[in-house]
Design an enzyme around this catalytic site. Sequence first.
Site, PDB file in Angstrom:
ATOM      1  N   LYS A  93       1.086   4.270  -2.708  1.00  0.00           N
ATOM      2  CA  LYS A  93       0.885   5.705  -2.525  1.00  0.00           C
ATOM      3  C   LYS A  93       2.187   6.521  -2.642  1.00  0.00           C
ATOM      4  O   LYS A  93       1.883   7.692  -3.113  1.00  0.00           O
ATOM      5  CB  LYS A  93       0.318   5.899  -0.950  1.00  0.00           C
ATOM      6  CG  LYS A  93      -0.953   5.280  -0.809  1.00  0.00           C
ATOM      7  CD  LYS A  93      -2.275   6.144  -1.448  1.00  0.00           C
ATOM      8  CE  LYS A  93      -3.479   5.694  -0.758  1.00  0.00           C
ATOM      9  NZ  LYS A  93      -4.721   6.291  -1.772  1.00  0.00           N
ATOM     10  N   TYR A 147       0.789  -1.205   0.119  1.00  0.00           N
ATOM     11  CA  TYR A 147       0.011   0.048   0.075  1.00  0.00           C
ATOM     12  C   TYR A 147       0.821   1.132  -0.045  1.00  0.00           C
ATOM     13  O   TYR A 147       0.789   2.047  -0.791  1.00  0.00           O
ATOM     14  CB  TYR A 147      -0.833  -0.103   1.216  1.00  0.00           C
ATOM     15  CG  TYR A 147      -1.658   1.364   1.564  1.00  0.00           C
ATOM     16  CD1 TYR A 147      -2.705   1.717   1.084  1.00  0.00           C
ATOM     17  CD2 TYR A 147      -0.986   2.191   2.743  1.00  0.00           C
ATOM     18  CE1 TYR A 147      -3.183   2.845   1.296  1.00  0.00           C
ATOM     19  CE2 TYR A 147      -1.492   3.273   3.043  1.00  0.00           C
ATOM     20  CZ  TYR A 147      -2.549   3.831   2.313  1.00  0.00           C
ATOM     21  OH  TYR A 147      -3.100   4.832   2.586  1.00  0.00           O
TER      22      TYR A 147
END
Length: 243
Positions: free
Chosen positions: A159, A155
Site C-alpha cells: 500500500k 500488505y
Amino acid sequence: MDIAGRNALVTGGAHRVGKAITLALARAGADVFIHYGRSATEAEATAEEVRALGRSAALGSANLTDPTVAGDLIDAATVALGPISILINSASGFPTDTLQDADLNSWRSTQDLSLTTPVFLTQAFADALPQGLGGAVVNVTDVKTATPYRTHFSYIVAKGGLDEFTKAAAVALAPEIRVNAVALGVILPPPGEDDAYAQRLADQIPMRRPGGTDPVAAAAVALVQNDFVTGETIRVDGGQHLV
Ligand SMILES: NC(=O)c1ccc[n+]([C@@H]2O[C@H](COP(=O)([O-])OP(=O)(O)OC[C@H]3O[C@@H](n4cnc5c(N)ncnc54)[C@H](OP(=O)(O)O)[C@@H]3O)[C@@H](O)[C@H]2O)c1
C-alpha cells in the site's frame, strides 16, 4: 469531470468498499463494470442494484494476483460498456505477516495484488483511453502506511508503494488522466471479524466509530469529479492519522 454518461471499472466491486464506490458512481450517472475475484453472487447482486438505478452494469472475474490479466480486464470492460474513463483500484488482500516471517511467495502475491496489478491496470486503462475523453483513476490505500502495522508487513509495504504510484502516475499521465487515492482507516471490520472488533479499533480514534463505506464512496466520487486535483490522497479515517 461530469461522471454522467461515463463508463467505470471497479476492481473488487462486488461487495463492501468496492460495492459502495460502484453504487455511488452509478448514482452519479456512470455505467459500471464490476470486477470480482470469487464473489460471483455478490457481484451479480450489485450489478442488479446498478441496473435498478437506471444504469448499465457488466461484470467479469479475474485473479488479480496475476498482473498479466490487466489488459484483458480493460478490454472486457470496454467491449461490455464502451470506453472506460474511470478506474477504481479497490481490490486487495489483508494478509498477516511480519518482516521476520514473510516468505517470498506470499510477499510476491501481495505485491502483485495490491500494487503491481493496479499499476498495470492503470497502464492498460491509459493505453485504451480515447484521445480527448479525459480519465480519472482512484486507488484505494490505507492510512496505516504512515504508521505501519508490524503484523501486516507485506500488505502495508504494497500500500505504501500504491501511495507513491499515485503521485508518480499523476505526473506521468497528466493532463489527460488524473490519479488520486483514498486512504482508509477503520471502515469495516476485516472479513471474518465482527462489528465489536471494528469498534474496539475505533475506540482509539477521534471519531470513535468505524466510518462505514458511504464516506469512502463520497470521497472517491469527489476525486473523480474534481478536475484540478491530481496526485492527492484523501484520508477517510475519522482522524486516525492525528493520534
Ligand atoms: N475495510 C477497511 O476498513 C479498510 C481499511 C483500510 C484499507 N482498506 C482498503 O479498501 C479496499 C477495500 O477493502 P474491503 O475491506 O472492502 O476489502 P475486502 O472485503 O477484503 O475485499 C477485497 C476485495 O478484493 C477482491 N480480491 C481479493 N483478492 C483478489 C484476487 N486475488 N483477485 C481478484 N480480486 C481479489 C475481493 O474480490 P472477491 O470477494 O470477489 O474475491 C474483494 O472484492 C482494499 O484496498 C483495502 O485494502 C479497507
